[in-house]
Design an enzyme around this catalytic site. Structure first.
Site, PDB file in Angstrom:
ATOM      1  N   HIS A 129       1.059   9.923  -0.027  1.00  0.00           N
ATOM      2  CA  HIS A 129      -0.336   9.497   0.070  1.00  0.00           C
ATOM      3  C   HIS A 129      -0.724   8.551  -1.045  1.00  0.00           C
ATOM      4  CE1 HIS A 129      -1.566  12.276  -3.134  1.00  0.00           C
ATOM      5  NE2 HIS A 129      -1.043  13.286  -2.473  1.00  0.00           N
ATOM      6  N   CYS A 149       3.014  16.627  -3.599  1.00  0.00           N
ATOM      7  CA  CYS A 149       3.111  15.428  -2.767  1.00  0.00           C
ATOM      8  C   CYS A 149       3.751  14.279  -3.529  1.00  0.00           C
ATOM      9  CB  CYS A 149       1.712  15.021  -2.305  1.00  0.00           C
ATOM     10  SG  CYS A 149       0.944  16.230  -1.201  1.00  0.00           S
TER      11      CYS A 149
END
Length: 174
Positions: A129, A149
């Protein structure tokens, strides 16, 4: 009276036109990609590097931030680690809190079995992301700021989002 009614009608039609013009602005716009297909994503955790490959050719390479505990394979919810191994891109989120996000298929059946054997939750929602507002605030102080992430800048996730397709393999290496 006729003039006043005409102004009301004009004002109402003007508001309708403004609303119609504003509607497309509220939808996200996406970059287009017309190059060779990305056949694999590789992440080298120690180098904090993400590569997009077509066959053996590196098409693009990016510096990344990882989970706030970057060493080792993610095993449990809340451990702050980024997984290691072979996974697949399984979802695309254009309304992510982190600008845009692309889901990674963690946990797989082995991750689930390992966590279950320890009576733990393996966690989930591992993504590639952008930063979004939170990451733009956190990233300058700590390059590894996510909960597991893989983070890039907002401009970079726009390029990556355009280049990738669901089902693309992602190999995350120590």
């Amino acid at each position: 009276m006729k003039v006043l009614l005409g102004r009301r009608q004009f004002a109402l039609s003007g508001l309708i036109m403004l609303a119609a013009c504003a509607a497309p602005l509220s939808r996200p716009t996406f970059k287009k990609y017309a190059g060779p297909p990305v056949t694999e994503v590789r992440v080298y955790k120690a180098q904090r590097r993400l590569q997009l490959l077509s066959g053996d050719t590196v098409l693009k390479s990016y510096q990344v931030g990882l989970g706030n505990e970057p060493i080792g394979h993610k095993q449990f919810e809340g451990d702050g680690k980024t997984p290691e191994g072979l996974y697949y891109l399984d979802r695309f989120n254009p309304r992510s809190s982190y600008h845009l996000s692309i889901g990674i298929s963690y946990p797989d059946k082995w991750d689930k079995a390992h966590a279950a054997a320890s009576n733990q939750d393996p966690g989930g929602d591992i993504m590639i992301h952008g930063r979004g507002p939170d990451g733009n605030r956190l990233a300058p102080q700590n390059r590894d700021w996510t909960a597991g992430c893989i983070a890039v800048t907002d401009d970079e996730i726009e390029d990556i989002y355009a280049m990738l397709q669901p089902g693309t393999p992602i190999r995350i290496l120590p």
